[in-house]
Enzyme design. Structure first.
Site, PDB file in Angstrom:
ATOM      1  N   LYS A  13       0.847  -1.144  -0.167  1.00 39.76           N
ATOM      2  CA  LYS A  13       0.069   0.043  -0.084  1.00 39.76           C
ATOM      3  C   LYS A  13       0.801   1.173   0.047  1.00 39.76           C
ATOM      4  O   LYS A  13       0.513   2.337  -0.744  1.00 39.76           O
ATOM      5  CB  LYS A  13      -0.907   0.028   1.321  1.00 39.76           C
ATOM      6  CG  LYS A  13      -1.719  -1.156   1.346  1.00 39.76           C
ATOM      7  CD  LYS A  13      -3.069  -1.077   2.534  1.00 39.76           C
ATOM      8  CE  LYS A  13      -2.357  -0.888   3.804  1.00 39.76           C
ATOM      9  NZ  LYS A  13      -1.831  -2.077   4.223  1.00 39.76           N
ATOM     10  N   ARG A  88      -9.003   1.280   9.984  1.00 40.89           N
ATOM     11  CA  ARG A  88      -8.517  -0.070  10.423  1.00 40.89           C
ATOM     12  C   ARG A  88      -9.618  -0.670  11.294  1.00 40.89           C
ATOM     13  O   ARG A  88      -9.564  -1.858  11.435  1.00 40.89           O
ATOM     14  CB  ARG A  88      -7.369  -0.018  11.100  1.00 40.89           C
ATOM     15  CG  ARG A  88      -6.074  -0.555  10.061  1.00 40.89           C
ATOM     16  CD  ARG A  88      -4.833  -0.490  11.056  1.00 40.89           C
ATOM     17  NE  ARG A  88      -3.628  -1.096  10.639  1.00 40.89           N
ATOM     18  CZ  ARG A  88      -2.821  -0.857  10.237  1.00 40.89           C
ATOM     19  NH1 ARG A  88      -2.486   0.387   9.549  1.00 40.89           N
ATOM     20  NH2 ARG A  88      -1.684  -1.345   9.896  1.00 40.89           N
ATOM     21  N   ARG A 122      11.867  -7.469   4.524  1.00 41.13           N
ATOM     22  CA  ARG A 122      12.506  -6.064   4.358  1.00 41.13           C
ATOM     23  C   ARG A 122      13.222  -5.470   5.654  1.00 41.13           C
ATOM     24  O   ARG A 122      13.339  -6.129   6.608  1.00 41.13           O
ATOM     25  CB  ARG A 122      10.858  -5.445   4.824  1.00 41.13           C
ATOM     26  CG  ARG A 122      10.778  -4.042   4.501  1.00 41.13           C
ATOM     27  CD  ARG A 122       9.396  -3.574   4.156  1.00 41.13           C
ATOM     28  NE  ARG A 122       8.687  -3.538   5.308  1.00 41.13           N
ATOM     29  CZ  ARG A 122       7.170  -3.592   5.232  1.00 41.13           C
ATOM     30  NH1 ARG A 122       6.586  -3.249   3.994  1.00 41.13           N
ATOM     31  NH2 ARG A 122       6.552  -3.467   6.229  1.00 41.13           N
ATOM     32  N   ARG A 155      12.571  -3.912  10.934  1.00 45.50           N
ATOM     33  CA  ARG A 155      11.398  -3.062  11.876  1.00 45.50           C
ATOM     34  C   ARG A 155      11.262  -4.067  12.854  1.00 45.50           C
ATOM     35  O   ARG A 155      10.870  -5.250  12.604  1.00 45.50           O
ATOM     36  CB  ARG A 155      10.479  -2.683  11.160  1.00 45.50           C
ATOM     37  CG  ARG A 155      10.518  -0.997  10.743  1.00 45.50           C
ATOM     38  CD  ARG A 155       9.787  -0.505   9.623  1.00 45.50           C
ATOM     39  NE  ARG A 155       8.078  -1.135  10.018  1.00 45.50           N
ATOM     40  CZ  ARG A 155       7.059  -0.912   9.423  1.00 45.50           C
ATOM     41  NH1 ARG A 155       7.247  -0.337   8.053  1.00 45.50           N
ATOM     42  NH2 ARG A 155       6.040  -1.342   9.489  1.00 45.50           N
TER      43      ARG A 155
HETATM   44  P1  AMP Z   1       1.533   0.248   9.152  1.00 46.96           P
HETATM   45  O1  AMP Z   1       2.656   0.717   8.714  1.00 46.96           O
HETATM   46  O2  AMP Z   1       0.228   0.831   8.596  1.00 46.96           O
HETATM   47  O3  AMP Z   1       1.342  -1.299   8.977  1.00 46.96           O
HETATM   48  O4  AMP Z   1       1.000   0.440  10.718  1.00 46.96           O
HETATM   49  C1  AMP Z   1       1.921  -0.119  11.680  1.00 46.96           C
HETATM   50  C2  AMP Z   1       1.296   0.123  12.884  1.00 46.96           C
HETATM   51  O5  AMP Z   1       0.894   1.321  13.343  1.00 46.96           O
HETATM   52  C3  AMP Z   1       0.345  -0.890  13.074  1.00 46.96           C
HETATM   53  O6  AMP Z   1       0.494  -2.178  13.105  1.00 46.96           O
HETATM   54  C4  AMP Z   1      -0.610  -0.197  14.334  1.00 46.96           C
HETATM   55  O7  AMP Z   1       0.174  -0.572  15.681  1.00 46.96           O
HETATM   56  C5  AMP Z   1      -0.590   1.192  14.258  1.00 46.96           C
HETATM   57  N1  AMP Z   1      -1.640   1.680  13.202  1.00 46.96           N
HETATM   58  C6  AMP Z   1      -1.372   2.267  11.954  1.00 46.96           C
HETATM   59  N2  AMP Z   1      -2.500   2.658  11.650  1.00 46.96           N
HETATM   60  C7  AMP Z   1      -3.555   2.197  12.613  1.00 46.96           C
HETATM   61  C8  AMP Z   1      -4.753   2.566  12.819  1.00 46.96           C
HETATM   62  N3  AMP Z   1      -5.460   3.044  11.756  1.00 46.96           N
HETATM   63  N4  AMP Z   1      -5.532   2.198  13.899  1.00 46.96           N
HETATM   64  C9  AMP Z   1      -4.624   1.753  14.864  1.00 46.96           C
HETATM   65  N5  AMP Z   1      -3.295   1.432  14.636  1.00 46.96           N
HETATM   66  C10 AMP Z   1      -2.735   1.734  13.810  1.00 46.96           C
END
Ligand code: AMP
Length: 213
Positions: A13, A88, A122, A155
């Site tokens: 994404k 989410r 990654r 990460r």
């Molecule tokens: P991502 O890079 O989008 O996979 O986000 C990394 C982490 O950030 C996720 O595993 C959640 O812990 C937190 N996170 C990101 N977006 C959200 C969201 N919309 N709601 C809650 N936690 C989020």
């Protein structure tokens, strides 16, 4: 135009959003990136959410909604935006309906084992943010950034156990959003095995056509 990118972690994404952002001149808002920045800066919010991100769980809806609401008021959003990683949960989607109009939701479809292969391979350079993959996009010299020579890191939330947890969280909390937006008639499914560039072409092409018409 206001877009949402929906799909499991590791579907690409973020990569696709960066390409579409350039092509359409709209903002790319990644809630994951916003949280990671807060953690890097060690702000009170960053300290509060650090362990949640490391475990692959979700940050509280209210905190997340507030952060997005504030971000959507910034000037670069005036031509539209891509929300990447938000909403989410159904509660977040309900809230978003109160503060913004959404035109199209792209649902990225990808096999879970493929997600695990992609995410666990990654590696990132912490100072430049450059992203590599040990198999698909390796650095010139193993383990270090091509330009700065800094050591690449994995990460915390890209480790295999955490990814499996993130996929489980996705299935339980985020998957219902597919139905939510489908019922509204604004969902578009996109198989992304064809590669990130092709997916970005398809998305940008859809909106260029609207603009020309
Ligand atoms: P991502 O890079 O989008 O996979 O986000 C990394 C982490 O950030 C996720 O595993 C959640 O812990 C937190 N996170 C990101 N977006 C959200 C969201 N919309 N709601 C809650 N936690 C989020």
């Amino acid at each position: 135009m206001n877009l949402i990118f929906l799909g499991p972690p590791g579907a690409g994404k973020g990569t696709i959003a960066k390409m579409v952002k350039e092509r359409l001149g709209i903002a790319h808002i990644s809630t994951g990136d916003l949280f990671r920045q807060q953690i890097k800066d060690q702000t009170p919010l960053g300290k509060q959410v650090e362990s949640i991100l490391a475990s692959g769980g979700l940050v509280d809806d209210e905190i997340t909604n507030e952060m997005v609401r504030a971000r959507l008021k910034e000037p670069d959003v005036k031509n539209g935006f891509i929300l990447d990683g938000y909403p989410r949960t159904i509660a977040q989607a309900n809230k978003l309906d109160n503060f913004s109009r959404i035109d199209t939701v792209f649902n990225f479809i990808i096999d879970e084992e493929e997600v695990i292969r992609r995410v666990s391979g990654r590696r990132v350079c912490q100072s430049t943010g450059r992203i590599y993959h040990i198999e698909f996009n390796p650095p010139k010299v193993e383990g270090v950034d091509d330009e700065t020579g800094e050591r690449l890191v994995q990460r915390e939330d890209d480790k295999e156990d955490t990814i499996r947890n993130r996929l489980e969280v996705y299935r339980q909390q985020t998957y219902p959003l597919i139905d939510y937006y489908e019922k509204r008639g604004i969902l578009r499914n996109l198989e992304i095995e064809t590669g990130s560039e092709k997916a970005a072409d398809i998305i940008a092409g859809m909106f260029n056509r609207f603009e020309e018409a």
